[in-house]
Design an enzyme around this catalytic site. Structure first.
Site, mmCIF file in Angstrom:
data_model
loop_
_atom_site.group_PDB
_atom_site.id
_atom_site.type_symbol
_atom_site.label_atom_id
_atom_site.label_comp_id
_atom_site.label_asym_id
_atom_site.label_seq_id
_atom_site.Cartn_x
_atom_site.Cartn_y
_atom_site.Cartn_z
ATOM 1 C CG HIS A 38 39.505 13.477 -7.322
ATOM 2 N ND1 HIS A 38 39.280 13.217 -8.696
ATOM 3 C CD2 HIS A 38 38.304 13.551 -6.866
ATOM 4 C CE1 HIS A 38 38.028 13.690 -8.867
ATOM 5 N NE2 HIS A 38 37.288 13.779 -7.719
ATOM 6 C CG HIS B 199 36.255 13.863 -2.593
ATOM 7 N ND1 HIS B 199 35.747 15.031 -3.016
ATOM 8 C CD2 HIS B 199 36.078 13.153 -3.737
ATOM 9 C CE1 HIS B 199 35.637 15.134 -4.059
ATOM 10 N NE2 HIS B 199 35.767 14.101 -4.632
#
Ligand code: 5GP
Ligand code: ZN
Length: 151
Positions: free
Chosen positions: A99, A101
């Protein structure tokens, strides 16, 4: 991945506040934001972290990150934005589904102060979703531009 929290979110088996879904990528709000509007960009398919993510998928994550930075800076007036991925436990990775951010910095503090976290509230989440939704077409534009329509 059965027990991966981000796989469960992507499969709608766990709740999240979604900002965008499409092109095999999902964007939702981090449950413990550094600042309001802290988002996570994840591929719908499970890869542990950036080193084992196929180049095309990795490129999609960062194309979406660039689109979100544009939206935050140009449309929502964020004076600064951090884009971060933590690859591996020593780097601070806690969820092992890759992922990125994207953290708008309304107050400041730079990348050294990324820990002043609070639990996301529903009011905060819905307010931010309402503010960003009109601009999510920009994400689609970026993805279509780089990868072609519907890819
Ligand atoms: P990492 O340290 O792995 O880069 O970051 C994982 C992030 O995922 C953290 O910022 C954490 O707050 C967020 N997170 C962990 N579990 C959940 C969850 O169930 N839902 C959401 N929306 N975010 C989560
Ligand atoms: Zn996963």
């Amino acid at each position: 991945m059965e027990n991966c929290v981000f796989c469960r979110i992507v499969r709608d088996e766990a709740p999240a506040y979604f900002v965008y879904r499409g092109h095999g990528v999902s964007v939702f709000l981090d449950i413990y934001p550094v600042e309001t509007g802290h988002m996570l960009i994840v591929p719908d398919e499970h890869f542990e972290s950036l080193h084992d993510t196929p180049p095309r998928v990795a490129a999609k994550l960062f194309a979406v990150a660039a689109a979100l930075v544009r939206i935050l800076r140009n449309e929502l007036g964020a004076p600064g934005v951090n884009v971060i991925t933590n690859s591996g436990r020593p780097a601070g990775q806690e969820v092992f589904h890759v992922h990125v951010h994207v953290i708008p910095r309304w107050k400041g503090g730079g990348w050294r102060r990324l820990v002043s976290r609070h639990r996301l509230t529903e009011v905060e989440a819905l307010d931010f979703i309402n503010r960003i939704k009109p601009y999510t077409g920009i994400i689609e534009e970026y993805l279509n531009n780089v990868f072609g329509e519907g890819t």
